[in-house]
Design a protein around this motif. Structure first.
Motif, mmCIF file in Angstrom:
data_model
loop_
_atom_site.group_PDB
_atom_site.id
_atom_site.type_symbol
_atom_site.label_atom_id
_atom_site.label_comp_id
_atom_site.label_asym_id
_atom_site.label_seq_id
_atom_site.Cartn_x
_atom_site.Cartn_y
_atom_site.Cartn_z
ATOM 1 N N ILE A 13 0.934 -1.068 -0.050
ATOM 2 C CA ILE A 13 -0.062 -0.075 -0.050
ATOM 3 C C ILE A 13 0.845 1.330 -0.002
ATOM 4 O O ILE A 13 0.539 2.352 -0.663
ATOM 5 C CB ILE A 13 -0.934 -0.173 1.141
ATOM 6 C CG1 ILE A 13 -1.828 -1.290 0.959
ATOM 7 C CG2 ILE A 13 -1.543 1.202 1.374
ATOM 8 C CD1 ILE A 13 -2.981 -1.510 2.092
ATOM 9 N N THR A 14 1.833 1.226 0.758
ATOM 10 C CA THR A 14 2.654 2.328 0.579
ATOM 11 C C THR A 14 3.604 2.514 -0.705
ATOM 12 O O THR A 14 3.422 3.657 -1.112
ATOM 13 C CB THR A 14 4.043 2.227 1.640
ATOM 14 O OG1 THR A 14 3.559 1.747 3.206
ATOM 15 C CG2 THR A 14 5.007 3.104 1.811
ATOM 16 N N ASN A 17 0.983 4.231 -2.993
ATOM 17 C CA ASN A 17 0.588 5.599 -2.410
ATOM 18 C C ASN A 17 1.891 6.583 -2.894
ATOM 19 O O ASN A 17 1.850 7.689 -2.764
ATOM 20 C CB ASN A 17 0.267 5.698 -1.218
ATOM 21 C CG ASN A 17 -1.321 5.540 -0.772
ATOM 22 O OD1 ASN A 17 -2.055 6.213 -1.471
ATOM 23 N ND2 ASN A 17 -1.608 4.521 -0.325
ATOM 24 N N HIS A 18 2.984 5.936 -3.256
ATOM 25 C CA HIS A 18 4.217 6.716 -3.609
ATOM 26 C C HIS A 18 4.462 6.538 -5.250
ATOM 27 O O HIS A 18 5.614 6.752 -5.562
ATOM 28 C CB HIS A 18 5.556 6.438 -2.898
ATOM 29 C CG HIS A 18 5.244 6.972 -1.347
ATOM 30 N ND1 HIS A 18 4.612 6.224 -0.434
ATOM 31 C CD2 HIS A 18 5.659 8.114 -1.023
ATOM 32 C CE1 HIS A 18 4.790 7.065 0.793
ATOM 33 N NE2 HIS A 18 5.385 8.071 0.373
ATOM 34 N N TYR A 48 -7.475 4.232 5.133
ATOM 35 C CA TYR A 48 -7.482 5.418 4.311
ATOM 36 C C TYR A 48 -6.337 5.442 2.876
ATOM 37 O O TYR A 48 -6.698 5.438 1.947
ATOM 38 C CB TYR A 48 -7.165 6.595 4.910
ATOM 39 C CG TYR A 48 -7.073 7.796 4.113
ATOM 40 C CD1 TYR A 48 -8.092 8.548 3.409
ATOM 41 C CD2 TYR A 48 -5.658 8.333 3.536
ATOM 42 C CE1 TYR A 48 -7.927 9.664 2.596
ATOM 43 C CE2 TYR A 48 -5.413 9.545 3.056
ATOM 44 C CZ TYR A 48 -6.508 9.948 2.388
ATOM 45 O OH TYR A 48 -6.202 11.096 1.413
ATOM 46 N N ALA A 49 -5.229 4.917 3.356
ATOM 47 C CA ALA A 49 -4.048 4.595 2.400
ATOM 48 C C ALA A 49 -4.523 3.702 1.281
ATOM 49 O O ALA A 49 -4.191 3.809 0.114
ATOM 50 C CB ALA A 49 -2.816 4.040 3.028
ATOM 51 N N ASN A 52 -7.071 5.257 -0.855
ATOM 52 C CA ASN A 52 -6.366 6.046 -2.010
ATOM 53 C C ASN A 52 -5.692 5.506 -3.212
ATOM 54 O O ASN A 52 -5.874 5.872 -4.292
ATOM 55 C CB ASN A 52 -5.488 7.134 -1.166
ATOM 56 C CG ASN A 52 -4.978 8.101 -2.197
ATOM 57 O OD1 ASN A 52 -5.695 8.978 -2.414
ATOM 58 N ND2 ASN A 52 -3.612 8.040 -2.031
ATOM 59 N N ALA A 53 -5.161 4.301 -2.639
ATOM 60 C CA ALA A 53 -4.288 3.629 -3.875
ATOM 61 C C ALA A 53 -5.197 2.952 -4.759
ATOM 62 O O ALA A 53 -5.089 3.023 -5.874
ATOM 63 C CB ALA A 53 -3.322 2.460 -3.138
ATOM 64 N N GLN A 56 -6.636 5.677 -7.029
ATOM 65 C CA GLN A 56 -5.850 6.087 -7.845
ATOM 66 C C GLN A 56 -5.299 5.074 -9.011
ATOM 67 O O GLN A 56 -4.618 5.241 -9.721
ATOM 68 C CB GLN A 56 -4.452 6.752 -6.918
ATOM 69 C CG GLN A 56 -4.762 7.726 -6.298
ATOM 70 C CD GLN A 56 -4.968 8.879 -7.102
ATOM 71 O OE1 GLN A 56 -4.482 9.501 -7.987
ATOM 72 N NE2 GLN A 56 -5.930 9.819 -6.360
ATOM 73 N N ARG A 58 -3.678 2.302 -8.481
ATOM 74 C CA ARG A 58 -2.225 1.896 -8.323
ATOM 75 C C ARG A 58 -2.027 0.553 -7.602
ATOM 76 O O ARG A 58 -0.988 0.040 -7.519
ATOM 77 C CB ARG A 58 -1.447 2.913 -7.445
ATOM 78 C CG ARG A 58 -1.396 4.221 -8.378
ATOM 79 C CD ARG A 58 -0.064 4.783 -8.098
ATOM 80 N NE ARG A 58 0.288 5.962 -9.078
ATOM 81 C CZ ARG A 58 0.713 5.888 -10.266
ATOM 82 N NH1 ARG A 58 1.355 4.705 -10.520
ATOM 83 N NH2 ARG A 58 0.903 7.010 -11.132
#
Length: 88
Positions: A13-14, A17-18, A48-49, A52-53, A56, A58
């Motif tokens: 997930i990180t 989100n990057h 939330y992360a 968001n991913a 997007q 991603r």
């Protein structure tokens, strides 16, 4: 990234989100839940992360691997407690 557990879920997930495109692969049920934004572990901000991913586009979770530039296999390291030491 292979495996959906705690060890693999946070970095995937990180990464998503990057800016990385992430495909999560596992053999377990739960793939559909994650694709729908439902997390099976508790971690501050992770829900939330993930949302968001997904928004997007991603991150995607699947039962089947696909062609990729890199693969990460996340596995749990078992620790056996003994009276005198930790065995990894």
């Amino acid at each position: 990234m292979y495996k959906l557990g705690y060890i693999g879920l946070l970095p995937s997930i990180t990464f998503a989100n990057h800016g990385s495109m992430v495909l999560r692969v596992d053999i377990k049920k739960g793939v559909e839940l994650l694709n729908n934004g439902v997390i099976h572990i508790e971690y501050p901000g992770l829900q939330y992360a993930l949302e968001n991913a997904i928004k997007q586009k991603r991150i995607k979770v699947s039962l089947n691997p696909e062609k990729a530039d890199a693969f990460i296999i996340a596995v749990r390291t078992s620790i056996i407690m003994t009276n005198t030491s930790h065995v990894i």
